[in-house]
Enzyme design. Structure first.
Site, PDB file in Angstrom:
ATOM      1  N   GLY A  58     -10.210  -3.190   3.141  1.00  0.00           N
ATOM      2  CA  GLY A  58      -9.186  -3.232   4.190  1.00  0.00           C
ATOM      3  C   GLY A  58      -9.215  -1.980   5.035  1.00  0.00           C
ATOM      4  O   GLY A  58     -10.200  -1.238   5.056  1.00  0.00           O
ATOM      5  N   ASP A  59      -8.115  -1.742   5.710  1.00  0.00           N
ATOM      6  CA  ASP A  59      -8.020  -0.582   6.595  1.00  0.00           C
ATOM      7  C   ASP A  59      -7.746   0.717   5.852  1.00  0.00           C
ATOM      8  O   ASP A  59      -8.084   1.798   6.315  1.00  0.00           O
ATOM      9  CB  ASP A  59      -6.851  -0.792   7.566  1.00  0.00           C
ATOM     10  CG  ASP A  59      -5.537  -0.958   6.799  1.00  0.00           C
ATOM     11  OD1 ASP A  59      -5.478  -1.835   5.909  1.00  0.00           O
ATOM     12  OD2 ASP A  59      -4.582  -0.190   7.047  1.00  0.00           O
ATOM     13  N   ARG A  96     -14.132  -7.260  -0.346  1.00  0.00           N
ATOM     14  CA  ARG A  96     -13.400  -7.080   0.923  1.00  0.00           C
ATOM     15  C   ARG A  96     -12.764  -5.689   0.947  1.00  0.00           C
ATOM     16  O   ARG A  96     -12.129  -5.253   0.026  1.00  0.00           O
ATOM     17  CB  ARG A  96     -12.322  -8.156   1.046  1.00  0.00           C
ATOM     18  CG  ARG A  96     -11.399  -8.009   2.276  1.00  0.00           C
ATOM     19  CD  ARG A  96     -10.154  -7.229   1.968  1.00  0.00           C
ATOM     20  NE  ARG A  96      -9.187  -7.220   3.071  1.00  0.00           N
ATOM     21  CZ  ARG A  96      -8.119  -6.429   3.105  1.00  0.00           C
ATOM     22  NH1 ARG A  96      -7.891  -5.584   2.106  1.00  0.00           N
ATOM     23  NH2 ARG A  96      -7.288  -6.468   4.106  1.00  0.00           N
ATOM     24  N   THR A 140       0.837  -1.195   0.000  1.00  0.00           N
ATOM     25  CA  THR A 140       0.000   0.000   0.000  1.00  0.00           C
ATOM     26  C   THR A 140       0.876   1.249   0.000  1.00  0.00           C
ATOM     27  O   THR A 140       1.984   1.224   0.522  1.00  0.00           O
ATOM     28  CB  THR A 140      -0.868  -0.023   1.278  1.00  0.00           C
ATOM     29  OG1 THR A 140      -1.810  -1.068   1.141  1.00  0.00           O
ATOM     30  CG2 THR A 140      -1.573   1.290   1.533  1.00  0.00           C
ATOM     31  N   GLY A 145      -4.516  -5.567   6.858  1.00  0.00           N
ATOM     32  CA  GLY A 145      -5.567  -4.598   7.146  1.00  0.00           C
ATOM     33  C   GLY A 145      -6.537  -4.964   8.249  1.00  0.00           C
ATOM     34  O   GLY A 145      -7.013  -4.093   8.983  1.00  0.00           O
ATOM     35  N   THR A 194       0.317   0.872   6.534  1.00  0.00           N
ATOM     36  CA  THR A 194       0.289  -0.240   5.593  1.00  0.00           C
ATOM     37  C   THR A 194       0.405  -1.524   6.400  1.00  0.00           C
ATOM     38  O   THR A 194       0.847  -1.503   7.545  1.00  0.00           O
ATOM     39  CB  THR A 194       1.427  -0.149   4.562  1.00  0.00           C
ATOM     40  OG1 THR A 194       1.356  -1.279   3.687  1.00  0.00           O
ATOM     41  CG2 THR A 194       2.799  -0.129   5.221  1.00  0.00           C
ATOM     42  N   GLY A 195      -0.005  -2.620   5.791  1.00  0.00           N
ATOM     43  CA  GLY A 195       0.111  -3.897   6.499  1.00  0.00           C
ATOM     44  C   GLY A 195      -1.179  -4.683   6.426  1.00  0.00           C
ATOM     45  O   GLY A 195      -2.109  -4.322   5.709  1.00  0.00           O
TER      46      GLY A 195
END
Ligand code: ASP
Length: 298
Positions: free
Chosen positions: A193-194, A191, A163, A217, A214-215
């Protein structure tokens, strides 16, 4: 981030930095700066944003993005868009031209088109490298429910997160943040994510800090991590400590992996990750640097 991708990542974040800095040096706003920086990374196939993103389970690119302005708390977000090359541009339009904050799917694309942002085909966003990556992944994980961010052992930090995000402080003392992503490899269609959720993957408030994460989510959103970090800055902690604490909290509380960039209105910066690498670059009136590892203070 494999060794052979390190140079491309550093080049990519340096290009984004240059674009953001150009805006600021010309007297532009932090909001414009983060938008331009993120556009550069969306256009760069190195990253999991825009064209070249990870593919979802159906082999399609599905993108999420958020942009937020610290002076006004205005924000714009898009989720699960499939026909926009630069979702951050649509997010910015939502911020400036809509009473709403968040649009998803077709509604987001319709809003973008009505505001002069051209739509593209989903195939225009798909590149052969990612078709191959998905094919390999699905071959190795015939279980359709598996996704790259929920590996059998969540301690496997070799999984990749790509990201993109930017934070900026302008000459008027205002901060802003933006985040953009193709999400996780082999994710279920729909879906989210964060990255595009306020306070999770992105946040900006002049009274605390601007942050982009990032990572993996799902853990990040459970902790509302960008806001959690900004709150620590508001409570008097330095951004560099708050960034590191956010990574510790992510690991300890939900066994998550990722990275974060944080900037406060004083221009104090934090960069941290608990993955082996995360590409970053920063520039101030005094200093400029970039790298793929960051665990010490700037
Ligand atoms: N945070 C993103 C997501 O879960 C993925 C990433 O950071 O690479 O959608």
């Amino acid at each position: 981030m494999p060794d052979d991708m390190v140079d491309a990542h550093i080049r990519g974040v340096r290009n984004a930095l240059a674009a953001g800095w150009r805006v600021l040096a010309g007297g532009g706003s932090a909001l414009d700066a983060v938008e331009e920086a993120v556009v550069i990374m969306e256009d760069d196939e190195t990253f999991d944003a825009g064209r070249g993103s990870f593919l979802n389970r159906d082999g399609r690119v599905q993108l999420d993005s958020l942009i937020m302005e610290g002076s006004t708390l205005r924000a714009g977000g898009v989720g699960c868009v499939e026909h926009l090359r630069n979702p951050v541009r649509a997010a910015r339009k939502i911020l400036s031209a809509s009473p709403h904050v968040y649009f998803v799917g077709e509604g987001a694309e319709k809003f973008a088109a009505q505001h002069g942002i051209p739509l593209c085909q989903n195939e225009d966003l798909v590149i052969p490298r990612e078709v191959e990556r998905l094919r390999e992944y699905q071959k190795q994980h015939p279980d359709k429910m598996a996704d790259m961010f929920a590996p059998p052992s969540s301690d496997d930090v070799t999984i990749s997160h790509d990201t993109v995000g930017a934070v900026a402080l302008d000459g008027k003392g205002n901060i802003a943040a933006a985040t953009s992503t193709g999400g996780t490899l082999n994710k279920a269609p729909g879906r989210l994510g964060d990255s595009s959720l306020i306070g999770c993957g992105c946040y900006a408030d002049n009274l605390s800090a601007a942050a982009s994460t990032t990572g993996w989510g799902e853990p990040i959103m459970k902790l509302v991590l960008a806001k959690w970090t900004a709150d620590r800055v508001a409570a008097g902690n330095l951004p560099e400590w708050s960034a590191q604490e956010a990574m510790n909290y992510l690991k300890q509380r939900v066994n998550g992996h990722g990275g974060i960039i944080v900037l406060d209105p004083e221009g104090r910066l934090g960069i941290a990750h608990n993955t082996p690498r995360m590409a970053w670059a920063y520039k101030t009136t005094q200093k400029e640097d970039a790298g793929v590892e960051r665990n010490a203070s700037p």
